[in-house]
Structure formats: structure tokens, C-alpha cells
Motif scaffolding. Structure first.
Motif, PDB file in Angstrom:
ATOM      1  N   UNK A 126       0.834  -1.202   0.000  1.00 60.39           N
ATOM      2  CA  UNK A 126       0.000   0.000   0.000  1.00 60.39           C
ATOM      3  C   UNK A 126       0.868   1.252   0.000  1.00 60.39           C
ATOM      4  N   UNK A 127       1.961   1.241   0.800  1.00 58.60           N
ATOM      5  CA  UNK A 127       2.864   2.394   0.814  1.00 58.60           C
ATOM      6  C   UNK A 127       3.543   2.578  -0.531  1.00 58.60           C
ATOM      7  N   UNK A 128       3.963   1.477  -1.163  1.00 59.85           N
ATOM      8  CA  UNK A 128       4.612   1.569  -2.472  1.00 59.85           C
ATOM      9  C   UNK A 128       3.644   2.116  -3.516  1.00 59.85           C
ATOM     10  N   UNK A 129       2.391   1.657  -3.480  1.00 59.62           N
ATOM     11  CA  UNK A 129       1.393   2.145  -4.430  1.00 59.62           C
ATOM     12  C   UNK A 129       1.106   3.628  -4.199  1.00 59.62           C
ATOM     13  N   UNK A 130       1.028   4.026  -2.941  1.00 61.35           N
ATOM     14  CA  UNK A 130       0.795   5.433  -2.626  1.00 61.35           C
ATOM     15  C   UNK A 130       1.961   6.299  -3.097  1.00 61.35           C
ATOM     16  N   UNK A 131       3.189   5.826  -2.900  1.00 61.28           N
ATOM     17  CA  UNK A 131       4.361   6.575  -3.349  1.00 61.28           C
ATOM     18  C   UNK A 131       4.357   6.713  -4.871  1.00 61.28           C
ATOM     19  N   UNK A 132       3.965   5.653  -5.562  1.00 59.70           N
ATOM     20  CA  UNK A 132       3.892   5.687  -7.022  1.00 59.70           C
ATOM     21  C   UNK A 132       2.850   6.708  -7.483  1.00 59.70           C
ATOM     22  N   UNK A 133       1.684   6.703  -6.841  1.00 62.18           N
ATOM     23  CA  UNK A 133       0.636   7.661  -7.195  1.00 62.18           C
ATOM     24  C   UNK A 133       1.075   9.097  -6.894  1.00 62.18           C
ATOM     25  N   UNK A 134       1.754   9.299  -5.773  1.00 62.20           N
ATOM     26  CA  UNK A 134       2.259  10.633  -5.436  1.00 62.20           C
ATOM     27  C   UNK A 134       3.280  11.107  -6.459  1.00 62.20           C
ATOM     28  N   UNK A 135       4.156  10.204  -6.902  1.00 60.00           N
ATOM     29  CA  UNK A 135       5.155  10.571  -7.912  1.00 60.00           C
ATOM     30  C   UNK A 135       4.463  10.959  -9.221  1.00 60.00           C
ATOM     31  N   UNK A 180       1.428  12.188  -9.515  1.00 62.03           N
ATOM     32  CA  UNK A 180       0.761  13.470  -9.290  1.00 62.03           C
ATOM     33  C   UNK A 180       1.759  14.620  -9.332  1.00 62.03           C
ATOM     34  N   UNK A 181       2.934  14.423  -8.751  1.00 63.05           N
ATOM     35  CA  UNK A 181       3.957  15.460  -8.782  1.00 63.05           C
ATOM     36  C   UNK A 181       4.461  15.705 -10.197  1.00 63.05           C
ATOM     37  N   UNK A 182       4.654  14.649 -10.967  1.00 64.87           N
ATOM     38  CA  UNK A 182       5.085  14.795 -12.359  1.00 64.87           C
ATOM     39  C   UNK A 182       4.030  15.544 -13.166  1.00 64.87           C
ATOM     40  N   UNK A 242       2.736  23.032 -14.679  1.00 62.87           N
ATOM     41  CA  UNK A 242       3.434  24.286 -14.387  1.00 62.87           C
ATOM     42  C   UNK A 242       4.281  24.711 -15.582  1.00 62.87           C
ATOM     43  N   UNK A 243       4.974  23.752 -16.225  1.00 65.39           N
ATOM     44  CA  UNK A 243       5.778  24.091 -17.414  1.00 65.39           C
ATOM     45  C   UNK A 243       4.882  24.568 -18.543  1.00 65.39           C
ATOM     46  N   UNK A 244       3.746  23.906 -18.723  1.00 62.81           N
ATOM     47  CA  UNK A 244       2.801  24.293 -19.772  1.00 62.81           C
ATOM     48  C   UNK A 244       2.283  25.714 -19.516  1.00 62.81           C
ATOM     49  N   UNK A 245       1.938  26.014 -18.283  1.00 67.65           N
ATOM     50  CA  UNK A 245       1.439  27.342 -17.941  1.00 67.65           C
ATOM     51  C   UNK A 245       2.529  28.387 -18.161  1.00 67.65           C
ATOM     52  N   UNK A 246       3.786  28.044 -17.824  1.00 67.68           N
ATOM     53  CA  UNK A 246       4.893  28.979 -18.021  1.00 67.68           C
ATOM     54  C   UNK A 246       5.119  29.232 -19.506  1.00 67.68           C
ATOM     55  N   UNK A 247       5.038  28.179 -20.332  1.00 69.49           N
ATOM     56  CA  UNK A 247       5.202  28.363 -21.793  1.00 69.49           C
ATOM     57  C   UNK A 247       4.102  29.244 -22.360  1.00 69.49           C
ATOM     58  N   UNK A 248       2.879  29.000 -21.915  1.00 68.35           N
ATOM     59  CA  UNK A 248       1.740  29.791 -22.412  1.00 68.35           C
ATOM     60  C   UNK A 248       1.882  31.248 -21.976  1.00 68.35           C
ATOM     61  N   UNK A 249       2.410  31.476 -20.778  1.00 69.98           N
ATOM     62  CA  UNK A 249       2.603  32.856 -20.296  1.00 69.98           C
ATOM     63  C   UNK A 249       3.684  33.548 -21.115  1.00 69.98           C
ATOM     64  N   UNK A 250       4.752  32.796 -21.513  1.00 68.00           N
ATOM     65  CA  UNK A 250       5.834  33.357 -22.308  1.00 68.00           C
ATOM     66  C   UNK A 250       5.380  33.702 -23.728  1.00 68.00           C
ATOM     67  N   UNK A 251       4.554  32.854 -24.307  1.00 69.06           N
ATOM     68  CA  UNK A 251       4.118  33.059 -25.698  1.00 69.06           C
ATOM     69  C   UNK A 251       2.899  33.972 -25.774  1.00 69.06           C
ATOM     70  N   UNK A 252       2.178  34.137 -24.674  1.00 66.86           N
ATOM     71  CA  UNK A 252       0.931  34.920 -24.700  1.00 66.86           C
ATOM     72  C   UNK A 252       1.099  36.323 -24.327  1.00 66.86           C
TER      73      UNK A 252
END
Length: 134
Positions: free
Chosen positions: A105-114, A116-118, A124-134
């Protein structure tokens, strides 16, 4: 599960189980009142019944009481009988899943957290690119 594993990973559940089953209090640092040998305490932990707080925290088949295991099997068999009587060509019923072992269960939770973080980093990168081009 070893006594050390129980103390490290599930100390609260170990305390609750020893108190509920044997009337023993586990003091900080893994000591009991009155003094118990490590061998005796190990035997007491090994003798805890299925479904106690420690085993529920650890997960797996031992997390369920004997009564719960019998009820799980009875439900499954009734579902199979109903399936045979009403829809034998459909998907056969499955047993209710056992609680996952704590380490799984801990391994599965860590995988899901990883994941979600990715995803958050990509957004965040997509939003930064859109802010740069917009």
C-alpha cells in the motif's frame, strides 16, 4: 512481522493490540510494564489474533478476523450461486479483495504521489510556456 518491524512501522497499533488482547501497556522505547524479555514480547506479538489493530495496520489476510474471512467466503459463494442461476455466461464473481499488505500500500501510494507530482510539474511548465508566448 517481527517485533522490531511492528515497533518501527506500527507502534501505535502494537500498543493498542497488546493493551486490548493481553492488558499490557507498551512504554516508549518498546518496553512493557512489568519488564518482559524480548523473547516473551516476541511470542506475545506472534500470538496476537487475526484482525487485531496491529494486523489491520499491517494488512494482508491476517488483517481480517476469522469471522470476517468466513463471511467473505460466504458472500463469494452466494454470488457464485446467483451467477450460475441467472447469468452463467457473464463474468464470474470475484472474492472481496483482502487488505493489501502495508508495504504494498505504501509503495502504491508513493507511485501515485510521484505521478501526481510529475503531472503538476508538466502543468506548471505548460502554464509557463503559455505565459511566455501569450
Amino acid at each position: 512481522m517481527s517485533l522490531v518491524g511492528a515497533l518501527v512501522e506500527h507502534e501505535g497499533a502494537l500498543r493498542a493490540s497488546l493493551q486490548a488482547v493481553y492488558g499490557l501497556r507498551l512504554r516508549p522505547g518498546g518496553r512493557t510494564e512489568p519488564a518482559r524479555t524480548l523473547s516473551e514480547l516476541t511470542d506475545l506479538v506472534a500470538g496476537l489474533p487475526p484482525g487485531c489493530a496491529l494486523w489491520r495496520a499491517a494488512g494482508g489476510a491476517v488483517a481480517l478476523t476469522d469471522e470476517s474471512m468466513l463471511l467473505r467466503e460466504a458472500i463469494y459463494r452466494l454470488e457464485v450461486l446467483d451467477w450460475h442461476a441467472h447469468n452463467p455466461k457473464g463474468a464470474q464473481p470475484k472474492r472481496i479483495e483482502l487488505p493489501k499488505p502495508a508495504h504494498e500500500a505504501r509503495a502504491e501510494e508513493a507511485k501515485q504521489n510521484a505521478k501526481a507530482e510529475a503531472y503538476a510539474r508538466r502543468q506548471a511548465r505548460r502554464a509557463a510556456r503559455e505565459a511566455d508566448t501569450g
